[in-house]
Design an enzyme around this catalytic site. Structure first.
Site, PDB file in Angstrom:
ATOM      1  N   GLY A  50      21.776  52.046  10.133  1.00 49.40           N
ATOM      2  CA  GLY A  50      21.493  51.768   8.726  1.00 49.40           C
ATOM      3  C   GLY A  50      22.240  52.699   7.791  1.00 49.40           C
ATOM      4  O   GLY A  50      21.841  52.902   6.631  1.00 49.40           O
ATOM      5  N   THR A  52      25.141  52.432   6.183  1.00 43.94           N
ATOM      6  CA  THR A  52      25.702  51.837   4.959  1.00 43.94           C
ATOM      7  C   THR A  52      24.622  51.698   3.882  1.00 43.94           C
ATOM      8  O   THR A  52      24.842  52.022   2.707  1.00 43.94           O
ATOM      9  CB  THR A  52      26.278  50.435   5.291  1.00 43.94           C
ATOM     10  N   HIS A 112      28.303  61.113  12.033  1.00 45.78           N
ATOM     11  CA  HIS A 112      27.578  60.627  13.210  1.00 45.78           C
ATOM     12  C   HIS A 112      27.467  61.740  14.257  1.00 45.78           C
ATOM     13  O   HIS A 112      26.990  61.509  15.366  1.00 45.78           O
ATOM     14  CB  HIS A 112      28.318  59.446  13.843  1.00 45.78           C
ATOM     15  N   ARG A 135      16.686  54.184  13.904  1.00 43.63           N
ATOM     16  CA  ARG A 135      16.320  52.759  13.987  1.00 43.63           C
ATOM     17  C   ARG A 135      15.986  52.400  15.432  1.00 43.63           C
ATOM     18  O   ARG A 135      16.505  53.040  16.368  1.00 43.63           O
ATOM     19  CB  ARG A 135      17.537  51.940  13.510  1.00 43.63           C
ATOM     20  N   SER A 143      23.226  45.351  17.115  1.00 43.24           N
ATOM     21  CA  SER A 143      24.089  45.473  15.934  1.00 43.24           C
ATOM     22  C   SER A 143      25.469  46.000  16.332  1.00 43.24           C
ATOM     23  O   SER A 143      26.507  45.486  15.906  1.00 43.24           O
ATOM     24  CB  SER A 143      23.423  46.417  14.927  1.00 43.24           C
ATOM     25  N   GLY A 273      20.724  42.505   8.637  1.00 43.67           N
ATOM     26  CA  GLY A 273      19.915  43.484   7.900  1.00 43.67           C
ATOM     27  C   GLY A 273      18.420  43.250   8.035  1.00 43.67           C
ATOM     28  O   GLY A 273      17.681  43.407   7.063  1.00 43.67           O
TER      29      GLY A 273
HETATM   30  P1  A3P Z   1      22.452  44.346  11.738  1.00 45.36           P
HETATM   31  O1  A3P Z   1      23.697  44.223  12.571  1.00 45.36           O
HETATM   32  O2  A3P Z   1      21.211  44.404  12.575  1.00 45.36           O
HETATM   33  O3  A3P Z   1      22.363  43.303  10.695  1.00 45.36           O
HETATM   34  P2  A3P Z   1      25.500  50.965   9.876  1.00 45.36           P
HETATM   35  O4  A3P Z   1      25.537  50.908   8.403  1.00 45.36           O
HETATM   36  O5  A3P Z   1      24.861  52.210  10.409  1.00 45.36           O
HETATM   37  O6  A3P Z   1      26.794  50.626  10.483  1.00 45.36           O
HETATM   38  O7  A3P Z   1      24.444  49.829  10.331  1.00 45.36           O
HETATM   39  C1  A3P Z   1      24.737  48.472  10.140  1.00 45.36           C
HETATM   40  C2  A3P Z   1      23.432  47.712  10.160  1.00 45.36           C
HETATM   41  O8  A3P Z   1      22.755  47.890   8.908  1.00 45.36           O
HETATM   42  C3  A3P Z   1      23.657  46.215  10.292  1.00 45.36           C
HETATM   43  O9  A3P Z   1      22.507  45.724  10.984  1.00 45.36           O
HETATM   44  C4  A3P Z   1      23.696  45.778   8.844  1.00 45.36           C
HETATM   45  O10 A3P Z   1      23.481  44.416   8.642  1.00 45.36           O
HETATM   46  C5  A3P Z   1      22.565  46.624   8.276  1.00 45.36           C
HETATM   47  N1  A3P Z   1      22.647  46.790   6.814  1.00 45.36           N
HETATM   48  C6  A3P Z   1      23.753  46.971   6.058  1.00 45.36           C
HETATM   49  N2  A3P Z   1      23.433  47.041   4.757  1.00 45.36           N
HETATM   50  C7  A3P Z   1      22.097  46.900   4.684  1.00 45.36           C
HETATM   51  C8  A3P Z   1      21.174  46.866   3.590  1.00 45.36           C
HETATM   52  N3  A3P Z   1      21.570  47.000   2.338  1.00 45.36           N
HETATM   53  N4  A3P Z   1      19.867  46.713   3.883  1.00 45.36           N
HETATM   54  C9  A3P Z   1      19.437  46.585   5.164  1.00 45.36           C
HETATM   55  N5  A3P Z   1      20.268  46.591   6.234  1.00 45.36           N
HETATM   56  C10 A3P Z   1      21.583  46.749   6.000  1.00 45.36           C
END
Ligand code: A3P
Length: 308
Positions: A50, A52, A112, A135, A143, A273
């Site tokens: 999560g 981003t 990370h 998470r 993901s 998400g």
């Molecule tokens: P999913 O693949 O389960 O949809 P990171 O940012 O650590 O790379 O994680 C990416 C995950 O966060 C993805 O999960 C993405 O869809 C989700 N994500 C990105 N933006 C988000 C937001 N604004 N709210 C909730 N989840 C979000």
């Protein structure tokens, strides 16, 4: 070689954690050259936990007085531009990826890197703050598998979910093992609660307003009663929502450059998400095995996690 999956084949193990060769060189560079400022704010996460979303929330919270919302930078910039990665191959010395000296105060930098391997300069400096996001590992794995699959070079064979699962269970994943990564930050957050805020993706989903207020308070940018009355917290949550961010032109069409050889379509940072999507991909047996590993790894130290 560490595994069959094409994206993990080149990973190398260093002090119990797995890195890409460039990730490891960057880590060494940070140890030798990085000077934290007391005002620095670090966002730490395991990839796909999560990052981003939290980048957007923290950026919007910290910068709310300066920018307002109608022409907010997050409307035209991917969160990874507003809140860059320290894990950006700084050893390549290309300032176009990250200009550490030119960044404004407070610097918002993300990583990370596992807590145990951070440079002492970052952990010993009591003033700078960390926000960590955690998470459910089942959703992290699914993901990550989607993310890697979307980025697969056409000439290479697909990376099956079964292969990804096996490697993940063995801890082989960028910055893995997942469980050691989480435990490192969690233990540090218990020892240094004023320095490290430990958040869960699932809690943010359930109660985003409370989480944003906590983030503001923790980072020294508390929301005033007036701001709360004016709905500023709600505006931040709305601005950073999956629905909003994923629909923005910049996040649908542009590409983010992490380093010379790492380009990512911004849209790949936004998939579904939601909580629990792994139930649609993993077999009952896979779910049982991952939940058992999680219970086993976290039970002893006492980290409670309710599986979704
Ligand atoms: P999913 O693949 O389960 O949809 P990171 O940012 O650590 O790379 O994680 C990416 C995950 O966060 C993805 O999960 C993405 O869809 C989700 N994500 C990105 N933006 C988000 C937001 N604004 N709210 C909730 N989840 C979000």
């Amino acid at each position: 070689p560490t595994g069959k999956g094409w994206m993990t084949e080149h990973l190398v193990q260093y002090q119990g954690f797995w890195f890409s060769p460039n990730g490891l060189k960057n880590l060494m560079w940070l140890h030798d050259h990085f000077n934290p400022r007391p005002t620095d704010i670090f966002l730490a996460s395991f990839p796909k936990a999560g990052t981003t979303w939290l980048k957007a929330l923290v950026f919007a919270t910290v910068n709310r007085t300066r920018h307002g919302f109608s022409d907010h930078p997050l409307l035209t910039n991917n969160p990874h531009v507003c809140f860059p990665f320290l894990d950006a191959y700084l050893h390549e010395k290309d300032p176009s990826f990250l200009d550490l000296d030119g960044s404004t105060t407070p610097r918002l930098l993300s990583t990370h890197i596992p807590y145990a391997l951070l440079p002492d300069s970052m952990t010993a400096n009591r003033s700078c703050r960390f926000v960590y996001i955690y998470r459910d590992p089942k959703d992290v794995l699914v993901s990550k598998w989607h993310f890697l699959s979307k980025r697969r070079p056409q000439e290479l064979p697909p990376f099956s979910l079964e292969e990804a699962f096996e490697l993940f269970c063995r801890g082989i994943s960028h910055n893995g093992p997942f469980w050691d990564h989480v435990l490192g930050y969690w233990k540090a957050s218990l020892e240094l609660p004023e320095k490290i805020l430990f958040l869960k993706y699932e809690d943010l989903k359930e109660e985003p307003f409370g989480a944003v207020k906590r983030i503001g308070e923790f980072l020294g940018f508390p929301f005033s009663l007036e701001e709360e009355r004016e709905g500023v917290v709600e505006d931040i949550v709305k601005l950073c929502s999956f629905e909003n961010l994923s629909s923005l032109e910049v996040n649908r069409t542009s590409v983010h450059k992490f380093s010379a050889d790492s380009l990512v379509d911004n849209r790949h940072f936004f998939r579904k998400g939601i909580v629990g999507d792994s139930n649609n991909y993993l077999t009952a047996e896979m779910i049982k095995r991952l939940d058992e590993i999680t219970s086993h790894k976290f039970f002893g130290p006492g980290l409670l996690f309710h599986n979704s």
